[in-house]
Design a protein around this motif. Structure first.
Motif, PDB file in Angstrom:
ATOM      1  N   LEU A  11      85.387  69.178 -16.491  1.00 55.48           N
ATOM      2  CA  LEU A  11      84.189  69.655 -17.064  1.00 55.48           C
ATOM      3  C   LEU A  11      83.568  70.325 -15.824  1.00 55.48           C
ATOM      4  CD1 LEU A  11      83.353  66.179 -18.445  1.00 55.48           C
ATOM      5  CD2 LEU A  11      83.076  68.221 -19.785  1.00 55.48           C
ATOM      6  N   VAL A  12      82.844  71.398 -16.315  1.00 55.56           N
ATOM      7  CA  VAL A  12      82.164  72.205 -15.487  1.00 55.56           C
ATOM      8  C   VAL A  12      80.836  72.438 -16.025  1.00 55.56           C
ATOM      9  CG1 VAL A  12      82.082  74.569 -14.346  1.00 55.56           C
ATOM     10  CG2 VAL A  12      84.435  73.320 -14.726  1.00 55.56           C
ATOM     11  N   ALA A  13      79.652  72.639 -15.051  1.00 62.27           N
ATOM     12  CA  ALA A  13      78.388  72.692 -15.468  1.00 62.27           C
ATOM     13  C   ALA A  13      77.352  73.440 -14.529  1.00 62.27           C
ATOM     14  CB  ALA A  13      77.587  71.154 -15.858  1.00 62.27           C
ATOM     15  N   ALA A  14      76.833  74.316 -14.928  1.00 60.39           N
ATOM     16  CA  ALA A  14      75.809  75.043 -14.095  1.00 60.39           C
ATOM     17  C   ALA A  14      74.775  74.382 -13.583  1.00 60.39           C
ATOM     18  CB  ALA A  14      75.435  76.348 -14.764  1.00 60.39           C
ATOM     19  N   LYS A  15      74.167  74.766 -12.377  1.00 63.43           N
ATOM     20  CA  LYS A  15      72.984  73.923 -11.743  1.00 63.43           C
ATOM     21  C   LYS A  15      71.671  74.385 -12.650  1.00 63.43           C
ATOM     22  CE  LYS A  15      72.322  77.787  -8.468  1.00 63.43           C
ATOM     23  NZ  LYS A  15      73.534  78.243  -8.630  1.00 63.43           N
ATOM     24  N   SER A 237      79.548  51.838  -6.280  1.00 61.70           N
ATOM     25  CA  SER A 237      80.504  52.681  -6.886  1.00 61.70           C
ATOM     26  C   SER A 237      81.132  52.430  -8.178  1.00 61.70           C
ATOM     27  CB  SER A 237      81.818  52.841  -5.647  1.00 61.70           C
ATOM     28  OG  SER A 237      82.397  51.637  -5.427  1.00 61.70           O
ATOM     29  N   ILE A 238      81.365  51.125  -8.667  1.00 68.20           N
ATOM     30  CA  ILE A 238      81.806  50.690  -9.589  1.00 68.20           C
ATOM     31  C   ILE A 238      80.957  51.328 -10.808  1.00 68.20           C
ATOM     32  CG2 ILE A 238      82.566  49.008 -11.525  1.00 68.20           C
ATOM     33  CD1 ILE A 238      83.521  47.303  -9.090  1.00 68.20           C
ATOM     34  N   THR A 239      79.511  51.110 -10.772  1.00 67.09           N
ATOM     35  CA  THR A 239      78.723  51.607 -11.700  1.00 67.09           C
ATOM     36  C   THR A 239      78.737  53.196 -11.906  1.00 67.09           C
ATOM     37  OG1 THR A 239      77.304  49.761 -11.368  1.00 67.09           O
ATOM     38  CG2 THR A 239      76.213  51.846 -12.469  1.00 67.09           C
ATOM     39  N   ALA A 240      78.749  53.765 -10.512  1.00 67.57           N
ATOM     40  CA  ALA A 240      79.079  55.144 -10.474  1.00 67.57           C
ATOM     41  C   ALA A 240      80.098  55.725 -11.358  1.00 67.57           C
ATOM     42  CB  ALA A 240      78.959  55.685  -9.144  1.00 67.57           C
ATOM     43  N   LEU A 241      81.210  55.127 -11.015  1.00 65.55           N
ATOM     44  CA  LEU A 241      82.662  55.100 -11.750  1.00 65.55           C
ATOM     45  C   LEU A 241      82.345  55.153 -13.182  1.00 65.55           C
ATOM     46  CD1 LEU A 241      85.505  56.264 -11.572  1.00 65.55           C
ATOM     47  CD2 LEU A 241      85.991  53.684 -11.270  1.00 65.55           C
ATOM     48  N   HIS A 242      81.731  54.099 -13.704  1.00 76.82           N
ATOM     49  CA  HIS A 242      81.982  53.973 -15.047  1.00 76.82           C
ATOM     50  C   HIS A 242      80.709  55.016 -15.813  1.00 76.82           C
ATOM     51  CE1 HIS A 242      83.111  49.486 -15.064  1.00 76.82           C
ATOM     52  NE2 HIS A 242      84.003  50.122 -14.546  1.00 76.82           N
ATOM     53  N   PHE A 247      82.567  60.299 -20.071  1.00 73.49           N
ATOM     54  CA  PHE A 247      82.950  61.596 -20.378  1.00 73.49           C
ATOM     55  C   PHE A 247      84.494  62.094 -20.260  1.00 73.49           C
ATOM     56  CE2 PHE A 247      78.740  61.484 -18.209  1.00 73.49           C
ATOM     57  CZ  PHE A 247      77.873  61.613 -18.997  1.00 73.49           C
ATOM     58  N   GLY A 248      84.924  62.106 -21.592  1.00 75.17           N
ATOM     59  CA  GLY A 248      86.539  61.928 -21.592  1.00 75.17           C
ATOM     60  C   GLY A 248      87.192  63.273 -21.972  1.00 75.17           C
ATOM     61  N   GLY A 249      86.371  64.205 -22.168  1.00 71.66           N
ATOM     62  CA  GLY A 249      86.796  65.739 -22.625  1.00 71.66           C
ATOM     63  C   GLY A 249      85.719  66.794 -22.617  1.00 71.66           C
ATOM     64  N   GLY A 255      76.864  65.960 -23.405  1.00 73.06           N
ATOM     65  CA  GLY A 255      76.390  64.875 -22.862  1.00 73.06           C
ATOM     66  C   GLY A 255      76.494  64.736 -21.341  1.00 73.06           C
ATOM     67  N   PHE A 256      77.473  65.399 -20.607  1.00 74.76           N
ATOM     68  CA  PHE A 256      77.648  65.574 -19.386  1.00 74.76           C
ATOM     69  C   PHE A 256      76.706  66.239 -18.798  1.00 74.76           C
ATOM     70  CE2 PHE A 256      79.951  67.743 -15.679  1.00 74.76           C
ATOM     71  CZ  PHE A 256      80.280  66.589 -14.804  1.00 74.76           C
TER      72      PHE A 256
END
Length: 284
Positions: A11-15, A237-242, A247-249, A255-256
């Motif tokens: 996934l890529v997103a602009a500022k 870090s666990i919460t951040a990871l989740h 975002f799976g694809g 949403g990302f």
């Protein structure tokens, strides 16, 4: 029993305030495959972050990402200091002037020939960071008996010039962060790969190399600097990871972007372009 393989998505997103066409973070993943297709491997992936201050930064990042992913996929020796990496550095710099010639021709054909001041700027170097990773199956250990199934392992190799980061995740915890390990290590002047830098020995000296072994269920996350800094600074870090794994694809792109905007609103994420590559390791 899950067959050994890799799922890869990005996934890529602009500022904030920029359009998608203005985003200077670029990713390249080889072989190209749908995000929900299991790849037997090997897989190569690159994240390149164009330096905003330089001209055509996104385009140089694209050239660098494409070339580094292709070289990483075909030549494992790319991931250590030596002649293979120096040959790559020479080759990718040699691609820049032909690319500029094609760019000038496209501009002229569209009725927008390069101005004299643009030509002067293009005579200088353009810059980007580079993170490249190769993931390939390694031979499973011999079973002690026919009743014991060997664990399928995957070897990853990485090369990093600058501050885009690789995170090796196991059991929801980061067990390796490369090349930066702490959020306070991020600065405003990361090492950069210049489009006219022919000092291959210097580029190689500034590039860091690492490797590791993935087991089934592990994940590798490649992030450009802003997202990597957020992840390393997270209280949990666990919460951040989740949050990231929500975002799976590509279908989650909107949403990302919305999630990134919320982080920016809370001043948890620096307003910068963002790139994320996720590699999920499957197998028995």
């Amino acid at each position: 029993m899950t067959s050994p393989g890799l799922y890869v998505t990005h996934l890529v997103a602009a500022k904030r305030g920029s359009s998608a066409s203005e985003c200077e973070d670029v990713v390249s993943v080889l072989p190209e495959a749908p995000f929900d297709e299991l790849i037997e491997g090997p897989v190569a992936a690159s994240v390149c972050d164009g330096a905003t201050e330089s001209v055509l930064a996104k385009d140089w990042a694209f050239v660098l990402a494409s070339a580094s992913a292709a070289r990483a996929l075909s030549e494992p020796h790319f991931f250590k200091a030596g002649p293979t990496f120096e040959e790559f550095a020479t080759d990718v710099v040699n691609r820049w002037d032909p690319w500029l010639d094609e760019y000038a021709c496209r501009r002229a054909a569209a009725g927008r020939p390069l101005k004299w001041y643009e030509q002067a700027k293009l005579a200088g170097s353009t810059f980007a960071t580079m993170l490249s990773v190769r993931v390939a199956p390694s031979s499973p250990p011999d079973a002690c008996s026919e009743a014991v199934q060997p664990i399928f392992e995957w070897r990853w190799q990485a090369a990093a010039l600058g501050d885009s980061c690789l995170f090796h995740i196991r059991d929801d915890l980061p067990i390796r962060s490369f090349p930066i390990e702490n959020a306070d290590e991020f600065g405003t002047n990361p090492d950069l790969f210049g489009s006219r830098n022919r000092d291959t020995a210097l580029l190689m000296a500034r590039t860091r190399f690492a490797e590791g072994v993935c087991l089934p269920g592990d994940r590798l996350l490649l992030m450009s600097d802003a997202l990597a800094a957020w992840f390393l600074a997270a209280d949990n870090s666990i919460t951040a990871l989740h949050e990231l794994l929500e975002f799976g694809g590509p279908h989650d792109a909107s949403g990302f972007t919305d999630w990134l905007e919320k982080l920016r609103d809370r001043q948890e994420l620096r307003n910068d372009d963002v790139a994320l590559i996720r590699i999920d390791v499957e197998g028995r």
